[in-house]
Enzyme design. Structure first.
Site, PDB file in Angstrom:
ATOM      1  N   ASP A   1      70.391  46.499   0.540  1.00  0.00           N
ATOM      2  CA  ASP A   1      70.814  46.194   1.901  1.00  0.00           C
ATOM      3  C   ASP A   1      72.185  46.848   2.120  1.00  0.00           C
ATOM      4  O   ASP A   1      72.779  47.422   1.208  1.00  0.00           O
ATOM      5  CB  ASP A   1      70.854  44.676   2.153  1.00  0.00           C
ATOM      6  CG  ASP A   1      70.746  44.352   3.643  1.00  0.00           C
ATOM      7  OD1 ASP A   1      70.989  45.258   4.477  1.00  0.00           O
ATOM      8  OD2 ASP A   1      70.428  43.205   3.995  1.00  0.00           O
TER       9      ASP A   1
HETATM   10  C1  NOJ Z   1      71.749  44.485   7.188  1.00  0.00           C
HETATM   11  C2  NOJ Z   1      70.535  43.638   7.356  1.00  0.00           C
HETATM   12  O1  NOJ Z   1      70.586  42.538   6.469  1.00  0.00           O
HETATM   13  C3  NOJ Z   1      69.231  44.379   7.126  1.00  0.00           C
HETATM   14  O2  NOJ Z   1      68.180  43.547   7.509  1.00  0.00           O
HETATM   15  C4  NOJ Z   1      69.210  45.676   7.881  1.00  0.00           C
HETATM   16  O3  NOJ Z   1      68.006  46.343   7.632  1.00  0.00           O
HETATM   17  C5  NOJ Z   1      70.388  46.518   7.473  1.00  0.00           C
HETATM   18  N1  NOJ Z   1      71.628  45.816   7.761  1.00  0.00           N
HETATM   19  C6  NOJ Z   1      70.415  47.870   8.188  1.00  0.00           C
HETATM   20  O4  NOJ Z   1      70.677  47.712   9.520  1.00  0.00           O
END
Ligand code: NOJ
Length: 766
Positions: A299
């Site tokens: 993430d």
């Molecule tokens: C953080 C989020 O937790 C995740 O779900 C997302 O895909 C990423 N950022 C990218 O935007």
């Protein structure tokens, strides 16, 4: 140790449990052991320098290649040509084509880029993308085929804007209504999460990833991200192995068997071990035991978090080592790999094999997408939000609506209603109705409840509108955009004059439609709430409307179960619309006027009060001590019942269940039941089948969802349904971590909600 034993058998168990006909079809998507493909990957890998390999593992955020809000080609080239990166986040449209062209024309090996984006409810982060209902709302439809269809549209819009990798679906089984991201998944039940999520995977990835309109889907967040402490985002998951393996892992296992091509690790730690550095779960369980051969992406910054937030690594280099060893192939946004992997490999601290395995997975994704075989990036914005897509968005909104309560008010009869007062802060708020992970969308794309009522009420009905109150009374400190636009007009104090104007308008109406709820970014990353009531002065406003004596229809637009006990007692009709997407207002108006018949069923439990949270429908049988109510798992100041149970949702017609029969064979249980439409209107029923194990070696659950089906029935008609359940699905986890089917008595419960009083019961013996 326990994890190791579990990993060893979970493959076999989950395979049987989760491979359904849906996933069988999906096995076509990713041909395993494809020799030609693997040869091509090896050949390319053999030509790559270590810098080129390390670069492939980096995903860089759009923000890093922008100057003054515009794509900066010097910065872009630095990453693509000099650093050989494999992917960007949030680069789309013409800029996607530009960066892709640089990769194809200006790099030594001409390796195309993966371009990732979060399109969790349509391509909503793109101007003029079609915006479908947010997942928790859409889950109320329990409609796999519509879920697949909306995902296929999303994928088509993504590819038309140069994006080839979607960070969806969200497989977080969410059980705490305070958690802001509860809106992004499909609710509290693991089986339903698996079924609905897999339908979306199928839609995103299509028949083949190399099809022009297919994108890679990503199952996230691996794993147990939603098992929060107190509903706070990013909090640790401190959970038993039983909960991890029975509740949180199954949807991911189902997605892997169904051919999902990427998985994202989560921000949280699991029993102290951060997911992004968790070799037991990522490398051993996901990759080795389940055989996942796609891409594991971290993430956002979660590799760097290993050292700067979670302190399991002392610096960037240790974080990079932990993550690559754990099995994270691509690092999203932080640059621990880019800065350190070469040194780690050259110094022998990380093996070249480990690096190669990660690179191969990324190349495999690119090959599967057809990017090496002439698939072109063609930007064509005329393919967005077509009339056909709008129609699907309308159908999705219709099926999202849940009639929580209805006492002789809905549907409204347009022959008798002459004046409707439409009031409330969400009655005409085009942006908030769309939910999070959404850009500012053109106003004309969105139908608010006011738009819908005006369009459908007809010229003989006067529609008056007053906002009345704001969503909240003050800007909530630190509320982030949750992936969407920043200022959604949360607050500012409501003037008494504004409230009075709405009450006065309401007084003279035949009926009031009050549209209340939450702003989009009140239920999103990282915006959790400690109170889950109607925010601001909305309940006070609702009480004042009720006091006028004019009948009130309450329409809720919100992202989590709300504690609306007063409304549930006093307001005759309540429609839960969630964040219903761009066509939501039309769908609500159609339901209010009886042009459609609501059919949605909530997939999360609505508590009466915040003190009951967390609350979900399956729990251990042991509810009280020795049959004594007073010594039960309960509170002394609130009944131990939810306000609305999982699976609840009314219709304008009535359904009756009868003649349940069970035929056990050696390998399966066949349950048949008859469902009749006993009312006066055609309606759709979502038939739910639960099973309860009476005695097991570890305390069994009271009930768990095993099957469901959506059926449409005309008045007076009956349908006989049959469900097949494989006996292996009845297996339980034992004390020593084994998965076994224990003989004994089981109850089967079939009906229209998880509420026992709505369930027909029968039993069988194994
Ligand atoms: C953080 C989020 O937790 C995740 O779900 C997302 O895909 C990423 N950022 C990218 O935007």
């Amino acid at each position: 140790m326990f994890i190791k034993q579990l990993s060893a058998f979970i493959g076999i168990f989950m395979l049987i449990l989760l491979v359904s006909s849906a996933s069988a079809q999906l096995s076509q998507i990713l041909p395993r052991g494809n020799n030609t493909l693997e040869k091509r990957i090896d050949e390319l890998l053999s030509k790559m320098t270590i810098d080129e390999k390390v670069g492939q593992l980096a995903q860089i955020d759009y923000g890093a290649i922008v100057t003054d809000g515009k794509l900066d080609l010097t910065k872009a080239r630095e990453f693509i040509v000099n650093k050989h990166i494999g992917s960007f986040l949030n680069v789309q449209g013409q800029e996607a084509k530009i960066v892709q062209d640089i990769a194809l024309n200006e790099t030594r090996l001409k390796i195309p880029l993966l371009l990732g984006k979060d399109a969790i409810h349509g391509h909503a982060l793109y101007p003029n993308g079609t915006v479908f209902p947010m997942p928790l709302g859409f889950a109320s439809s329990w409609d796999e085929s519509l879920m697949e269809k909306t995902a296929a549209i999303t994928a088509a819009e993504m590819t038309a804007t140069g994006v080839n990798w979607n960070f969806a679906p969200v497989f977080d089984v969410a059980r705490d209504a305070r958690w802001g991201r509860i809106i992004e998944g499909y609710g509290e039940d693991p089986y339903l999460n698996y079924r609905l999520g897999l339908a979306q995977v199928k839609g995103y990835q299509g028949e083949s990833l190399s099809d022009p309109n297919s994108v890679i889907a990503t199952g996230k967040h691996f794993v147990a991200y939603s098992e929060t402490i107190g509903g706070r985002d990013y909090s640790p998951a401190d959970i038993s192995m039983r909960t991890l393996y029975d509740i949180f892992l199954p949807p991911f296992k189902g997605a892997v068997d169904g051919g999902i091509a990427s998985i994202m690790t989560s921000f949280n730690e699991i029993n102290g071990d951060p997911a992004t550095g968790n070799a037991e779960l990522v490398r051993k369980t996901l990759k080795d035991t389940w055989g996942f051969d796609g891409i594991v992406v971290s993430d956002y910054n979660s590799v760097a978090m290993l050292y700067h937030t979670q302190f399991v690594a002392k610096d960037e280099m240790e974080a990079a080592k932990l993550a690559i060893e754990a099995g994270v192939d691509m690092e999203m946004t932080s640059q621990c790999y880019l800065n350190n992997l070469k040194t780690l490999v050259e110094s022998g601290q990380v093996s070249m094999d480990l690096l190669d395995d990660a690179v191969k997975r990324i190349l495999r994704g690119k090959f599967r997408l057809g990017l090496f075989d002439g698939k072109k990036t063609v930007i064509d914005e005329s393919k967005l939000n077509t009339p056909e897509y709008k129609e699907v968005a309308l159908q999705a909104a219709r099926e999202t609506l849940v009639l929580l309560k209805n006492e002789d008010l809905l549907p409204l009869d347009l022959n008798t209603v002459k004046r409707i007062a439409v009031v409330g802060p969400l009655a005409d708020d085009a942006q908030n109705q769309l939910g999070g992970w959404t850009m500012q969308q053109p106003r004309e794309n969105v139908k608010t409840v006011l738009d819908g009522i005006k369009a459908l009420a007809g010229s003989s009905v006067e529609v008056v509108y007053e906002k009345g109150v704001n969503i909240t009374e003050a800007d909530v400190e630190g509320v982030s955009s949750g992936g969407g636009v920043e200022d959604l007009g949360l607050g500012g104090s409501t003037s008494n004059a504004s409230m009075d104007a709405a009450i006065n308008a309401a007084k003279n109406a035949d009926v009031i439609v009050a549209v209340l709820g939450e702003a989009a970014n009140m239920s999103s990353e990282p915006n959790s709430r400690a109170y889950i009531n109607l925010p601001g002065r909305q309940e006070e406003f609702l009480k004042a409307l009720y006091a006028t004596g004019v009948p009130v229809v309450l329409v809720l637009i919100n992202g989590r179960p709300l504690t609306i006990e007063w409304a549930a007692k006093n307001i005759p009709s309540i429609i839960e619309a969630w964040f219903p997407g761009q066509e939501g207002g039309t769908a609500v108006a159609e339901a209010i006027f009886g042009k459609t018949n609501p059919s949605g069923k909530i997939t999360v439990t609505f508590p009466k009060t915040i003190g009951q949270v967390p609350m979900w429908y399956y729990h251990s049988h042991q509810k009280n001590w020795d049959g004594q109510e007073a010594y039960g798992q309960r509170y002394i100041d609130v009944e131990d019942e939810p306000l609305f149970p999982f699976g609840h949702g009314l219709s304008y017609t009535t359904f009756e269940y009868s003649d349940i029969t069970i035929v056990p064979t050696t390998n399966s249980i066949k349950v048949s039941v008859s469902v009749s439409n006993t009312g006066k209107m055609t309606g759709t029923e979502i038939v739910q089948l639960y099973i309860s194990d009476r005695v097991a070696s570890l305390v069994p659950m009271n009930k768990k969802l095993y099957r469901f089906r959506r059926i449409s029935l005309d008045p007076g008609h009956t349908r006989r349904l049959t469900f097949d359940i494989n006996v292996t699905e009845l297996s339980v986890l034992t004390k020593d971590g084994k998965r076994v089917v224990e003989p004994g008595d089981f109850d089967v419960l079939v009906g229209s909600s998880s509420d026992d009083s709505k369930l027909l019961k029968s039993s069988f013996k194994l």
